[in-house]
Design a protein around this motif. Structure first.
Motif, short mmCIF file in Angstrom:
data_model
loop_
_atom_site.label_atom_id
_atom_site.label_comp_id
_atom_site.label_asym_id
_atom_site.label_seq_id
_atom_site.Cartn_x
_atom_site.Cartn_y
_atom_site.Cartn_z
N VAL A 8 -49.65 -37.10 -18.89
CA VAL A 8 -50.48 -36.28 -19.59
C VAL A 8 -51.83 -36.81 -20.16
CG1 VAL A 8 -50.35 -34.51 -21.22
CG2 VAL A 8 -48.31 -34.79 -19.84
N GLU A 11 -53.71 -31.06 -23.13
CA GLU A 11 -53.18 -29.87 -22.88
C GLU A 11 -54.51 -28.69 -22.47
OE1 GLU A 11 -51.43 -25.88 -25.35
OE2 GLU A 11 -50.45 -27.83 -25.70
N TYR A 21 -50.93 -28.75 -18.50
CA TYR A 21 -51.58 -29.92 -18.81
C TYR A 21 -52.60 -30.67 -17.75
CZ TYR A 21 -47.86 -30.11 -22.29
OH TYR A 21 -47.00 -29.81 -23.23
N ALA A 23 -53.19 -33.79 -16.09
CA ALA A 23 -52.58 -35.00 -15.89
C ALA A 23 -53.28 -35.88 -14.84
CB ALA A 23 -50.97 -34.53 -15.63
#
Length: 399
Positions: A8, A11, A21, A23
């Protein structure tokens, strides 16, 4: 934090079902959008099935105007979906506080209609078409996202969604959804008609101060003609929008392909010799500049009034011995259910069992009802100012 092999980064947003998220996928060194089921949803088998159904739905399809799904997995006691990471803005931000020129509106809506045509041919109904689920990329390409409540019309699979299971966002819901009836492809095209209306008029065709008023407007009141509501001067587009908003699905466009073809005919062929190739572009006309100037003047006027009110407010509040700036609930959400005794959650906070009155500050809320042996009910509701908001939910038995 990692989910599976995905690390991650930050957010991106939160929704009804999960958290999204940004990522990194180290296996192929690319960024992905990682949608993770909210931990409080894992306790509900219905929501777990719905989340997995999203992965199945969008994993089956491949279209340039639909977000691509790469992977699905389980970790940390929850479920995640790795999807295409999109650069761009959601349509609700793009169209906020402005009307959209006809060529832009048509260009965007054609892309959505063609994406829906493809999905519908695969037996997938989105059921939650709304501006926040449509992303506009920097190259003016539309990407349709969030098939979280997609209905898979798979004859070999058990039917998971029951009649009366009202899902979606109320202001974009079709009459059949409001009444708990079966949704099909024409339901998605109705929502696209609502969006087109909002883009060219600057407001939604149906509304109200509470959920009951919104539902009554959707099911019983005809929309005002877009030609009389603002600056739209394209009769073909106005008629197309009104056809899309027909209460009876039989009177709407029956396929996304038919709607896309009709949309293309709405473009000014003198400006676009090949309407089918026309793409959204920025256009600022003299009339648009005049509208902008008027809007700025009105905004300044409203700001002045609000500023004057805020300056006077402390003095008034001090006279009453209360200067706190904490919002005070000024409306009541009156929740009842059939059968009664259902647990009521507002923004995941338990508020009691039906029947129950929930004091709320005006705004947008997620409301969820749970009752053993019945399907969970959920919707996003906008609560108005200084008036009760009645909500009666008919729960559907699992057996």
């Amino acid at each position: 934090m990692k989910y599976g092999r995905y690390k991650v980064v930050n957010e991106l947003g939160r929704g009804t079902m999960g958290v999204v998220y940004k990522a990194h996928d180290p296996q192929i060194d690319r960024m992905v959008a990682l949608k993770v089921l909210r931990p409080d949803r894992v306790v509900s088998q219905d929501f777990v099935l719905r989340f997995l159904r999203e992965a199945k739905a969008i994993g089956r399809i491949s279209h340039p105007n639909i977000v691509t799904v790469y992977d699905v997995g389980q970790d940390h006691g929850t479920i995640y979906i790795a999807m295409e990471y999109l650069e761009g803005r959601p349509l609700n931000e793009v169209i906020k506080d402005r009307t959209v020129p006809v060529d832009e509106t048509v260009g965007m809506c054609v892309q959505v209609a063609e994406a829906l045509e493809y999905a519908h041919r695969q037996g997938i109904i989105h059921r939650d078409i709304k501006p926040s689920n449509i992303i506009l990329t920097p190259d003016n390409r539309i990407k349709l996202t969030d098939f979280g409540i997609a209905r898979i019309e798979d004859p070999d699979a058990a039917q998971q969604t029951q009649a009366g299971d009202i899902l979606g966002t109320p202001v974009y819901m079709a009459p059949e959804q409001v009444m708990g009836q079966k949704a099909d492809g024409r339901t998605d095209l109705y929502a696209l008609g609502v969006i087109a209306y909002e883009m060219v008029v600057g407001k939604r065709p149906f509304g109200g101060g509470n959920i009951a008023a919104i539902f009554r407007s959707i099911t019983h009141e005809p929309p005002e003609n877009p030609m009389t509501m603002g600056s739209l001067d394209n009769r073909e587009l106005a008629d197309l929008i009104l056809k899309s908003l027909s209460k009876d699905p039989a009177n709407r466009f029956q396929t996304g392909e038919a709607m896309a073809t009709a949309l293309k005919r709405c473009l000014d062929t003198s400006a676009h010799p090949f309407p089918e190739l026309a793409m959204p572009r920025q256009r600022t006309s003299l009339f648009a500049k005049m509208r902008l100037a008027v809007a700025i003047f009105c905004l300044c006027l409203v700001a002045g009034i609000v500023g004057y009110t805020m300056i006077r407010r402390p003095a008034v509040e001090s006279n009453h011995g209360d200067s706190a700036a904490v919002p005070v609930p000024s409306s009541i959400l009156n929740v009842t259910s059939t059968p009664g005794g259902a647990q009521v959650f507002v923004d995941s906070i338990f508020k009691g069992t039906t029947p129950v009155d929930v004091p709320l500050v005006p705004g947008l809320y997620e409301v969820r009802l749970n009752l053993p042996d019945y399907y969970e009910w959920e919707a996003q509701l906008e609560i108005g100012q200084d008036q009760p908001a009645p909500l009666n939910v008919r729960l559907v038995s699992i057996n």
